[in-house]
Design an enzyme around this catalytic site. Structure first.
Site: not given
Ligand SMILES: CC(C)CC(=O)C(=O)O
Ligand SMILES: [Mg+2]
Ligand SMILES: NC(=O)C1=CN([C@@H]2O[C@H](COP(=O)(O)OP(=O)(O)OC[C@H]3O[C@@H](n4cnc5c(N)ncnc54)[C@H](O)[C@@H]3O)[C@@H](O)[C@H]2O)C=CC1
Length: 352
Positions: A136, A186, A218, A242, A246
């Protein structure tokens, strides 16, 4: 105790309003809330997603409550002007390198997980995500190759001090939990990950009471849905963390449930300076409809009280109110219910 209130874009203002109502209901002495603009909301007014005014506010406050940034209308802007740069810029500028993302199933919500209830019911994990490095923040760009093709590139890298400092956070976090730490990388393919793994092993020597295991990302993604209850503390890099967080959110039922704390080394008079935000984004598909689940934002405020102000009892009070409201049926469309953002906020307030 100065708190910057940065709602941002999309559902950000809707969920922030509920978190602020909960904070105000606690009537904590000495708390000051200071509003600021961030993301597309700031770009529209100041021409920049993280304008100097907002940065100054972030520096002046003891903690930051951050909604979400992102607006499809800004997708065509040059990258440095896009709303998402505000959250990346905040994390970098304030040195917030450690992102704590707890994921635990709430009583009564087991059936709302994407997993079988008996699998979901065992989930109680903490993802410690590095937040200041990785792909990032590496050099990036577009170039034309010698045969005339467009080529995008983003450099992935970590240096050892970046890995070492997140490792210490992760080992200390694991010590405060069950003493089991899983480092996700990884290393079979990436040099960045080989360094990550080597440094994790070095730091482990300082924590004899923590059991360290390593897992390729993975496999970790697979294990997270196969047997998520086997994880306790996970430490991983910015990109993998990240994505896995999710994924973890749907294991507990909704991305609208997961809060986070982004912490650095800076100490204020009250605790560790930090930014607190849901793990989700600005959800443009439901923005402005009053449908967003405010729980992740409200729980982020609880994390703020705990980490930045040492107010453990008040944090626990908010968490208990959220658990009780959810268990009593306060659910929006994301959890198969029909309550809107404000109604869920009302239910949490009633349970406080
Ligand atoms: C906009 C992203 C850099 C932020 C993101 O997806 C996160 O921090 O979960
Ligand atoms: Mg995110
Ligand atoms: N920290 C931040 O500010 C983040 C910003 N973003 C940005 O947000 C924008 C949208 O990104 P997406 O990939 O769509 O991710 P998203 O997390 O905003 O939404 C993904 C899905 O989850 C749903 N969702 C998210 N939060 C919810 C909530 N509280 N209640 C109910 N449903 C919810 C959305 O409606 C959508 O269907 C983009 O501009 C992205 O860059 C994405 C992630 C983090």
């Amino acid at each position: 105790m100065k708190i910057a209130i940065l709602p941002g874009d999309g559902i950000g203002p809707e969920i922030m309003a509920e978190a602020v109502r909960v904070l105000r209901a606690l009537d904590l002495p000495g708390v000051e809330l200071h509003d600021g603009l961030v993301g597309a909301a700031a770009w529209r007014v100041h021409g920049h997603p993280l304008p100097p005014e907002t940065l100054a506010l972030m520096h002046a406050c003891d903690a930051i409550l951050f909604g979400a940034v992102g607006d499809p209308a800004c997708d065509g802007l040059e990258r440095h002007l896009r709303p998402e740069q505000a959250v990346l810029g905040m994390r970098k500028e304030l040195g917030l390198f450690a992102n704590l993302r707890p994921a635990k199933v709430f009583p009564g919500l087991e059936a709302h997980s994407s997993l079988r209830p008996e699998v979901a019911g065992a989930i109680d994990l903490m993802i410690v995500r590095e937040l200041n490095g990785d792909v990032y923040f590496g050099e990036k760009g577009m170039r034309t190759t010698s045969d005339g093709q467009r080529e995008g590139y983003d450099i992935m890298s970590y240096n050892e001090s970046e890995v070492r400092r997140i490792a210490h956070v992760a080992f200390r976090t694991a010590l405060g939990r069950s003493g089991r730490l899983c480092s996700v990388d990884k290393a079979n393919v990436l040099e960045t990950s080989q360094l990550w793994r080597d440094v994790m092993i070095e730091v482990a020597a300082d924590y004899p009471d923590v059991t360290l295991e390593h897992m390729y990302v993975d496999n970790a993604a697979m294990q997270l849905v196969r047997a998520p209850g086997k994880f306790d503390t996970i430490v991983t890099g910015n990109l993998f963390g990240d994505i896995l967080s999710d994924q973890a959110s749907m294991c507990v039922g909704s991305i609208g449930l997961l809060a986070s704390a982004s912490l650095g080394a800076e100490q204020t008079a009250f605790g560790t300076k930090g930014a607190y935000e849901p793990i989700h984004g600005s959800a443009p598909d439901i923005a402005g409809k009053g449908l967003a689940n405010p729980v992740a934002m409200i729980l982020s405020a609880a994390m703020m009280l705990r980490h930045s102000f040492g107010l453990e009892a008040e944090a626990a009070r908010i968490e208990a109110a959220v658990a009780s409201a959810l268990n009593a049926g306060a659910r929006g469309a994301d959890l198969g219910g029909n309550m809107g953002t404000v109604a869920i906020g009302n239910a949490v307030l009633a349970a406080l």
